[in-house]
Design a protein around this motif. Structure first.
Motif, short mmCIF file in Angstrom:
data_model
loop_
_atom_site.label_atom_id
_atom_site.label_comp_id
_atom_site.label_asym_id
_atom_site.label_seq_id
_atom_site.Cartn_x
_atom_site.Cartn_y
_atom_site.Cartn_z
N GLU A 91 96.74 -16.53 -14.19
CA GLU A 91 98.21 -16.56 -14.22
C GLU A 91 98.79 -15.25 -13.72
OE1 GLU A 91 99.90 -17.93 -17.96
OE2 GLU A 91 98.04 -19.01 -18.35
N ILE A 92 98.21 -14.15 -14.16
CA ILE A 92 98.69 -12.84 -13.72
C ILE A 92 98.47 -12.67 -12.22
CG2 ILE A 92 98.39 -10.34 -13.95
CD1 ILE A 92 97.60 -10.90 -16.90
N TRP A 93 97.28 -13.04 -11.76
CA TRP A 93 97.00 -12.90 -10.34
C TRP A 93 97.94 -13.77 -9.51
CZ3 TRP A 93 95.98 -9.83 -6.84
CH2 TRP A 93 95.64 -10.24 -5.55
N ALA A 94 98.24 -14.97 -9.98
CA ALA A 94 99.16 -15.85 -9.23
C ALA A 94 100.52 -15.16 -9.05
CB ALA A 94 99.31 -17.18 -9.94
N ALA A 95 101.00 -14.48 -10.08
CA ALA A 95 102.29 -13.78 -9.99
C ALA A 95 102.20 -12.58 -9.05
CB ALA A 95 102.75 -13.34 -11.37
N ILE A 96 101.12 -11.82 -9.12
CA ILE A 96 100.95 -10.66 -8.24
C ILE A 96 100.75 -11.11 -6.80
CG2 ILE A 96 99.41 -8.74 -7.64
CD1 ILE A 96 98.87 -8.46 -10.68
N ARG A 97 99.92 -12.14 -6.62
CA ARG A 97 99.57 -12.61 -5.28
C ARG A 97 100.77 -13.14 -4.51
NH1 ARG A 97 98.17 -15.19 -1.31
NH2 ARG A 97 96.10 -15.39 -0.46
N ASP A 98 101.73 -13.69 -5.22
CA ASP A 98 102.95 -14.18 -4.57
C ASP A 98 103.83 -12.97 -4.29
OD1 ASP A 98 104.89 -15.79 -3.53
OD2 ASP A 98 105.20 -16.97 -5.35
N TRP A 99 103.37 -12.12 -3.39
CA TRP A 99 103.90 -10.77 -3.22
C TRP A 99 105.32 -10.70 -2.69
CZ3 TRP A 99 104.35 -8.92 1.91
CH2 TRP A 99 103.68 -9.66 2.89
N GLY A 100 105.87 -11.79 -2.28
CA GLY A 100 107.27 -11.81 -1.86
C GLY A 100 108.22 -12.23 -2.98
N GLU A 101 107.68 -12.50 -4.15
CA GLU A 101 108.49 -12.98 -5.28
C GLU A 101 108.44 -12.05 -6.48
OE1 GLU A 101 110.52 -15.73 -5.47
OE2 GLU A 101 110.24 -15.78 -3.30
N VAL A 102 108.23 -10.77 -6.25
CA VAL A 102 108.13 -9.80 -7.34
C VAL A 102 109.36 -9.86 -8.24
CG1 VAL A 102 107.97 -7.33 -7.88
CG2 VAL A 102 106.66 -8.28 -5.97
N LYS A 109 108.87 -13.44 -10.25
CA LYS A 109 107.67 -13.80 -11.00
C LYS A 109 106.97 -12.66 -11.72
CE LYS A 109 106.63 -17.77 -8.10
NZ LYS A 109 105.61 -18.42 -7.27
N LEU A 110 107.22 -11.44 -11.32
CA LEU A 110 106.46 -10.32 -11.87
C LEU A 110 107.34 -9.31 -12.63
CD1 LEU A 110 103.48 -9.43 -11.91
CD2 LEU A 110 103.99 -7.99 -9.93
N ALA A 111 108.41 -8.88 -12.03
CA ALA A 111 109.22 -7.82 -12.65
C ALA A 111 110.71 -8.06 -12.49
CB ALA A 111 108.83 -6.48 -12.05
N PRO A 112 111.21 -9.24 -12.94
CA PRO A 112 112.64 -9.51 -12.79
C PRO A 112 113.49 -8.49 -13.56
CG PRO A 112 111.63 -11.12 -14.25
CD PRO A 112 110.52 -10.28 -13.67
N GLY A 113 114.55 -8.05 -12.92
CA GLY A 113 115.42 -7.04 -13.52
C GLY A 113 115.01 -5.65 -13.09
N ASP A 171 89.26 -12.79 -4.57
CA ASP A 171 88.04 -12.73 -5.38
C ASP A 171 88.10 -11.59 -6.40
OD1 ASP A 171 86.91 -14.93 -4.09
OD2 ASP A 171 85.96 -13.67 -2.56
N ALA A 172 88.60 -10.44 -5.98
CA ALA A 172 88.70 -9.29 -6.87
C ALA A 172 90.01 -9.26 -7.65
CB ALA A 172 88.55 -7.99 -6.08
N ARG A 173 90.93 -10.19 -7.33
CA ARG A 173 92.28 -10.21 -7.91
C ARG A 173 92.92 -8.82 -7.77
NH1 ARG A 173 89.77 -12.58 -12.76
NH2 ARG A 173 89.75 -14.82 -12.51
N ARG A 174 93.00 -8.37 -6.51
CA ARG A 174 93.49 -7.02 -6.22
C ARG A 174 94.40 -7.05 -5.00
NH1 ARG A 174 91.93 -2.77 -2.79
NH2 ARG A 174 92.33 -0.72 -3.66
#
Length: 138
Positions: free
Chosen positions: A16-27, A30-34, A66-69
């Motif tokens: 779940e965390i990787w999905a939010a990070i990986r969607d790098w245009g939706e920070v 999905k990741l840090a709203p506000g 694979d590395a979730r990085r």
């Protein structure tokens, strides 16, 4: 050069965390709203606007499922840095939890303290967002 290193547990599955990070245009959603108020993507660069009005242009250097990085470098914007390279990575922990690691190398050294403060604020927002949207552990 200064290095800022943060390693925090998050009560959410690594997928779940990787999905939010990986969607790098939706920070900003999905990741840090506000904390992040807007994210736009132009090719391999994302333009990130923070709540204080700071705008950074981040070149995505690596996106490793694979590395979730993810690794990125600041290549423009209003943050006056000589060098800024960062990575975010997610590791699985016991009990469906995760460990989130964020490492930033920055020059000049004088920017380490203000950037560390931004990172700490960002981590609080990221943790709160991801834990609030996490699927219940089974």
């Amino acid at each position: 050069m200064a290095t800022i290193h943060r390693d925090v547990p998050i009560d959410a599955a690594p997928e779940e965390i990787w999905a939010a990070i990986r969607d790098w245009g939706e920070v900003h959603h999905k990741l840090a709203p506000g904390f992040v108020t807007d994210t736009r993507v132009e090719g391999d660069v994302r333009l990130v606007t923070f709540e204080d009005g700071t705008l950074v242009h981040e070149l995505i250097v690596s996106l490793d499922d694979d590395a979730r990085r993810i690794a990125y470098a600041v290549v423009g914007g209003s943050l006056n840095v000589f060098h800024h390279h960062a990575s975010m990575q997610v590791f699985a922990e016991a009990g469906g939890r995760s460990r989130f690691v964020w490492i930033i190398d920055v020059q000049p050294h004088s920017l380490a303290e203000p950037i560390a403060a931004m990172v700490d604020q960002g981590i609080r927002t990221i943790r709160k967002t991801l834990e609030a949207t996490a699927a219940p552990a089974s």
